[in-house]
Design a protein around this motif. Structure first.
Motif, PDB file in Angstrom:
ATOM      1  N   VAL A  50      39.735  18.194   7.658  1.00 30.95           N
ATOM      2  CA  VAL A  50      39.298  17.063   6.827  1.00 30.95           C
ATOM      3  C   VAL A  50      38.058  16.417   7.427  1.00 30.95           C
ATOM      4  O   VAL A  50      37.071  16.141   6.725  1.00 30.95           O
ATOM      5  N   ARG A  51      38.084  16.169   8.725  1.00 32.17           N
ATOM      6  CA  ARG A  51      36.928  15.542   9.384  1.00 32.17           C
ATOM      7  C   ARG A  51      35.687  16.425   9.301  1.00 32.17           C
ATOM      8  O   ARG A  51      34.581  15.942   9.010  1.00 32.17           O
ATOM      9  N   GLU A  52      35.888  17.721   9.528  1.00 38.35           N
ATOM     10  CA  GLU A  52      34.748  18.646   9.480  1.00 38.35           C
ATOM     11  C   GLU A  52      34.159  18.718   8.076  1.00 38.35           C
ATOM     12  O   GLU A  52      32.931  18.743   7.911  1.00 38.35           O
ATOM     13  N   GLN A  53      35.035  18.767   7.076  1.00 35.27           N
ATOM     14  CA  GLN A  53      34.542  18.845   5.700  1.00 35.27           C
ATOM     15  C   GLN A  53      33.793  17.571   5.299  1.00 35.27           C
ATOM     16  O   GLN A  53      32.760  17.640   4.631  1.00 35.27           O
ATOM     17  N   HIS A  54      34.311  16.429   5.707  1.00 29.83           N
ATOM     18  CA  HIS A  54      33.638  15.171   5.348  1.00 29.83           C
ATOM     19  C   HIS A  54      32.306  15.013   6.088  1.00 29.83           C
ATOM     20  O   HIS A  54      31.408  14.333   5.593  1.00 29.83           O
ATOM     21  N   GLU A  55      32.196  15.645   7.252  1.00 26.16           N
ATOM     22  CA  GLU A  55      30.916  15.610   7.963  1.00 26.16           C
ATOM     23  C   GLU A  55      29.907  16.568   7.350  1.00 26.16           C
ATOM     24  O   GLU A  55      28.707  16.296   7.348  1.00 26.16           O
ATOM     25  N   ALA A  56      30.407  17.703   6.820  1.00 26.64           N
ATOM     26  CA  ALA A  56      29.509  18.738   6.309  1.00 26.64           C
ATOM     27  C   ALA A  56      29.197  18.600   4.820  1.00 26.64           C
ATOM     28  O   ALA A  56      28.203  19.153   4.342  1.00 26.64           O
ATOM     29  N   ARG A  57      30.018  17.870   4.084  1.00 27.54           N
ATOM     30  CA  ARG A  57      29.836  17.754   2.637  1.00 27.54           C
ATOM     31  C   ARG A  57      29.426  16.329   2.278  1.00 27.54           C
ATOM     32  O   ARG A  57      29.924  15.369   2.858  1.00 27.54           O
ATOM     33  N   HIS A  58      28.546  16.240   1.308  1.00 28.88           N
ATOM     34  CA  HIS A  58      27.965  14.941   0.963  1.00 28.88           C
ATOM     35  C   HIS A  58      28.030  14.724  -0.547  1.00 28.88           C
ATOM     36  O   HIS A  58      27.849  15.653  -1.336  1.00 28.88           O
ATOM     37  N   LEU A  59      28.276  13.476  -0.934  1.00 34.24           N
ATOM     38  CA  LEU A  59      28.308  13.100  -2.339  1.00 34.24           C
ATOM     39  C   LEU A  59      26.917  12.617  -2.733  1.00 34.24           C
ATOM     40  O   LEU A  59      26.403  11.648  -2.172  1.00 34.24           O
TER      41      LEU A  59
END
Length: 204
Positions: free
Chosen positions: A60-69
């Motif tokens: 979850v942390r990695e995805q939120h760091e790598a993905r942007h809205l």
């Protein structure tokens, strides 16, 4: 059900001249299986659930760091995909419309491409939000913490059930082998006694 079998097995330990050694062995097997289920299954579930929770929360942390809205702007509405042309096959995804849109990536580069927009009637200039990586390539929505925790709980619960099923399967296999061995001894005893059955004084 396992507890009921264990209680029945414990009942076999009472002093009874008809109690056979195999009955006592089955009772011990039932008790051992019950203890293993009560102790090993929760421990296995806790360990697997904890490991899954750590791994999923890290994801979850990695995805939120790598993905942007980012904000995308409708250029024009596109025709429905040929795969979705049949109105009889409509699903929840049909609430989104296929549009050509512009957006700017987090690294500042401009992008344009076909996108599924959550707009009922998209018009040129309408804005909506999409998920992209740092370079502007579209990606799936990142996993949220609550969903990750739910998956971890399910993984732990599944592990506990698997351990319980494994222990119960082992108990059944052991009892099955004991019963087969008992029947084999009965057959041997019957083979010895069979020729003399019903003949008074035979062999005396």
């Amino acid at each position: 059900m396992q507890a009921v079998r264990a209680i029945r097995g414990l009942w076999r330990w009472r002093r009874n001249p008809l109690c056979r050694a195999t009955d006592l062995a089955e009772a011990w097997v039932a008790l051992a299986a019950l203890v293993l289920i009560l102790l090993a299954a929760p421990v296995a579930g806790s360990l697997v659930g904890g490991a899954a929770q750590d791994a999923l929360q890290r994801s979850v942390r990695e995805q939120h760091e790598a993905r942007h809205l980012v904000t995308a702007t409708v250029v024009r509405k596109l025709d429905r995909s040929p795969l979705d042309a049949d109105p009889e096959t409509s699903t929840g995804r049909d609430l989104r419309n296929r549009v050509l849109a512009d957006w700017t990536a987090p690294d500042g580069t401009a992008h344009q491409g076909p996108v599924l927009a959550s707009l009922k009637d998209p018009q040129q200039g309408d804005e909506f939000r999409i998920w992209t990586d740092r370079h502007g390539q579209m990606v799936a929505r990142p996993l949220d913490s609550a969903t990750a925790s739910t998956h971890a709980v399910l993984a732990g619960f599944g592990a506990a059930l698997a351990v319980g099923a494994l222990v119960e399967g082992g108990r059944r296999l052991i009892v099955w082998r004991m019963v087969r061995r008992r029947y084999a001894r009965w057959d041997q005893a019957w083979d010895k006694a069979g020729p003399d059955w019903g003949r008074t004084g035979t062999g005396s």
